[in-house]
Design a protein around this motif. Structure first.
Motif, short mmCIF file in Angstrom:
data_model
loop_
_atom_site.label_atom_id
_atom_site.label_comp_id
_atom_site.label_asym_id
_atom_site.label_seq_id
_atom_site.Cartn_x
_atom_site.Cartn_y
_atom_site.Cartn_z
N LYS A 188 10.07 5.06 -7.36
CA LYS A 188 9.70 3.66 -7.58
C LYS A 188 9.37 3.01 -6.23
O LYS A 188 10.08 3.20 -5.24
N MET A 189 8.30 2.21 -6.23
CA MET A 189 7.84 1.58 -4.99
C MET A 189 8.62 0.29 -4.75
O MET A 189 8.24 -0.79 -5.21
N ALA A 190 9.71 0.41 -4.03
CA ALA A 190 10.56 -0.75 -3.77
C ALA A 190 9.93 -1.66 -2.72
O ALA A 190 9.26 -1.19 -1.79
N ARG A 191 10.13 -2.95 -2.84
CA ARG A 191 9.66 -3.90 -1.83
C ARG A 191 10.69 -3.95 -0.70
O ARG A 191 11.79 -4.46 -0.87
N LEU A 192 10.32 -3.40 0.44
CA LEU A 192 11.25 -3.32 1.57
C LEU A 192 11.10 -4.49 2.53
O LEU A 192 12.06 -4.91 3.16
N THR A 193 9.88 -4.99 2.67
CA THR A 193 9.62 -6.21 3.43
C THR A 193 8.52 -6.98 2.69
O THR A 193 7.96 -6.49 1.70
N SER A 194 8.19 -8.16 3.18
CA SER A 194 7.14 -8.95 2.54
C SER A 194 5.77 -8.29 2.67
O SER A 194 4.83 -8.65 1.95
N ARG A 195 5.64 -7.29 3.56
CA ARG A 195 4.37 -6.60 3.78
C ARG A 195 4.24 -5.31 2.97
O ARG A 195 3.19 -4.68 2.98
N THR A 196 5.28 -4.91 2.28
CA THR A 196 5.27 -3.65 1.55
C THR A 196 4.34 -3.70 0.35
O THR A 196 4.39 -4.64 -0.45
N ILE A 197 3.49 -2.69 0.21
CA ILE A 197 2.65 -2.56 -0.98
C ILE A 197 3.50 -1.99 -2.12
O ILE A 197 4.13 -0.95 -1.96
N THR A 198 3.50 -2.67 -3.25
CA THR A 198 4.28 -2.19 -4.40
C THR A 198 3.39 -1.93 -5.61
O THR A 198 3.90 -1.59 -6.69
N SER A 199 2.09 -2.06 -5.44
CA SER A 199 1.15 -1.77 -6.53
C SER A 199 0.63 -0.35 -6.40
O SER A 199 0.02 0.00 -5.38
N ASP A 200 0.85 0.47 -7.42
CA ASP A 200 0.33 1.84 -7.41
C ASP A 200 -1.18 1.84 -7.19
O ASP A 200 -1.70 2.62 -6.39
N ARG A 201 -1.86 0.98 -7.93
CA ARG A 201 -3.33 0.97 -7.87
C ARG A 201 -3.81 0.63 -6.45
O ARG A 201 -4.72 1.28 -5.93
N LEU A 202 -3.22 -0.39 -5.83
CA LEU A 202 -3.64 -0.79 -4.48
C LEU A 202 -3.34 0.31 -3.48
O LEU A 202 -4.18 0.64 -2.63
N LEU A 203 -2.15 0.88 -3.57
CA LEU A 203 -1.79 1.95 -2.62
C LEU A 203 -2.72 3.14 -2.77
O LEU A 203 -3.23 3.67 -1.76
N LEU A 204 -2.94 3.60 -4.00
CA LEU A 204 -3.81 4.76 -4.21
C LEU A 204 -5.23 4.49 -3.72
O LEU A 204 -5.89 5.37 -3.17
N SER A 205 -5.70 3.26 -3.90
CA SER A 205 -7.03 2.89 -3.42
C SER A 205 -7.10 2.98 -1.90
O SER A 205 -8.07 3.49 -1.34
N ARG A 206 -6.06 2.52 -1.23
CA ARG A 206 -6.05 2.56 0.25
C ARG A 206 -5.90 3.99 0.76
O ARG A 206 -6.51 4.35 1.77
N LEU A 207 -5.12 4.79 0.08
CA LEU A 207 -4.98 6.19 0.49
C LEU A 207 -6.32 6.92 0.33
O LEU A 207 -6.70 7.74 1.18
N GLU A 208 -7.02 6.63 -0.76
CA GLU A 208 -8.32 7.27 -1.01
C GLU A 208 -9.33 6.89 0.06
O GLU A 208 -10.17 7.71 0.45
N ALA A 209 -9.25 5.66 0.56
CA ALA A 209 -10.21 5.17 1.54
C ALA A 209 -9.84 5.51 2.98
O ALA A 209 -10.62 5.26 3.90
N GLN A 210 -8.66 6.09 3.19
CA GLN A 210 -8.19 6.37 4.54
C GLN A 210 -9.04 7.47 5.20
O GLN A 210 -9.09 8.60 4.72
N PRO A 211 -9.72 7.16 6.33
CA PRO A 211 -10.50 8.20 7.02
C PRO A 211 -9.56 9.25 7.60
O PRO A 211 -8.55 8.91 8.22
N PRO A 212 -9.86 10.54 7.42
CA PRO A 212 -8.96 11.59 7.88
C PRO A 212 -8.78 11.64 9.40
O PRO A 212 -7.79 12.15 9.88
N THR A 213 -9.76 11.11 10.14
CA THR A 213 -9.67 11.17 11.60
C THR A 213 -8.98 9.94 12.20
O THR A 213 -8.81 9.87 13.41
N MET A 214 -8.59 8.98 11.36
CA MET A 214 -7.94 7.77 11.85
C MET A 214 -6.45 7.81 11.54
O MET A 214 -6.04 8.31 10.49
N PRO A 215 -5.62 7.28 12.44
CA PRO A 215 -4.18 7.25 12.16
C PRO A 215 -3.84 6.33 11.00
O PRO A 215 -4.51 5.31 10.78
N VAL A 216 -2.83 6.69 10.25
CA VAL A 216 -2.29 5.83 9.19
C VAL A 216 -1.26 4.91 9.83
O VAL A 216 -0.42 5.37 10.62
#
Length: 252
Positions: free
Chosen positions: A166-194
């Motif tokens: 379960k995606m717990a909210r750890l701080t006010s900046r934590t992403i807790t939406s599956d859809r938003l997180l998966l979208s950002r992971l999909e868009a993450q360039p492999p040569t850029m740091p996460v």
């Protein structure tokens, strides 16, 4: 489990270094840099940089006539006797050096049996480690380490992981939406740091770069107090440029 990322610069460096090591190993009496160039097809500038790294890491050494032979590190890692300890010691030595060069705590992490594991780290009085106040295994959505590992999985494996944790909210900046997180992971360039910009813990920023070896998913990461956030991207770039020795150790 399929991997998603295209090979990164550290991967290519490790593969080229393996070609050099294989050529050196075939010449027990030693091999010159000219012969290495012919045998590997690598250009002089590229070969010189690789040999410098391999000498520094103890994979090769030069003998009196300037030729290269295998070094102690390679012999220990290819020995059947206690290879696991030799690998841990080598990675720890590399992490310690990376900690000093980037001026931050540095972490080695793997995705093992469907879980995020921080397997080794290097910290110190001026480079404190992150306080694991919430189990890293259950906070992949909020950490640079976890997100870097998840980006390297296929979509099905990502969804499986999030379904189990379960995606717990750890701080006010934590992403807790599956859809938003998966979208950002999909868009993450492999040569850029996460990045993790106070998503796991207020007061801490982190960055991670992938070090996938074969079917083994891993990453290198660093953490900084938020007052040093201005150094994060440059430190991450330095970490990425120097990830090849860790990947090489895992590959041998």
């Amino acid at each position: 489990m399929a991997l998603m990322h295209e090979p990164t610069a550290p991967y290519h460096s490790a593969q080229d270094a393996l070609r050099v090591l294989e050529t050196v190993a075939r010449h027990s009496a030693g091999v010159t840099d000219t012969e290495l160039g012919r045998g590997t097809g690598l250009g002089p500038e590229r070969l010189t940089a690789l040999l410098r790294m391999l000498r520094r890491e103890g994979y090769v050494q030069q003998i009196t006539d300037g030729a290269y032979v295998t070094g102690d590190t390679l012999r220990r890692l290819t020995s059947a006797h206690d290879r696991g300890r030799a690998l841990r010691d080598k990675i720890q030595h590399t992490l310690d050096r990376l900690r000093d060069s980037v001026g931050a705590a540095v972490y080695m992490s793997r995705y093992v049996d469907g879980e995020v594991r921080v397997t080794q780290f290097a910290a110190g009085p001026t480079t404190p480690a992150v306080n694991e106040w919430f189990d890293f295994r259950y906070s992949a959505h909020a950490t640079a380490v976890g997100k870097s590992l998840l980006t390297q999985l296929d979509p099905g494996a990502r969804r499986d992981h999030l379904a189990r944790h379960k995606m717990a909210r750890l701080t006010s900046r934590t992403i807790t939406s599956d859809r938003l997180l998966l979208s950002r992971l999909e868009a993450q360039p492999p040569t850029m740091p996460v990045l993790d910009l106070q998503e796991y813990a207020i007061g801490t920023v982190c960055a991670a770069v992938p070090i996938t070896a074969g079917s083994s998913v891993g990453c290198l990461a660093l953490s900084l107090p938020v007052q040093h956030a201005h150094r994060l991207r440059r430190a991450a770039e330095t970490l990425n440029r120097n990830a090849a020795p860790v990947l090489l150790s895992l590959t041998i």
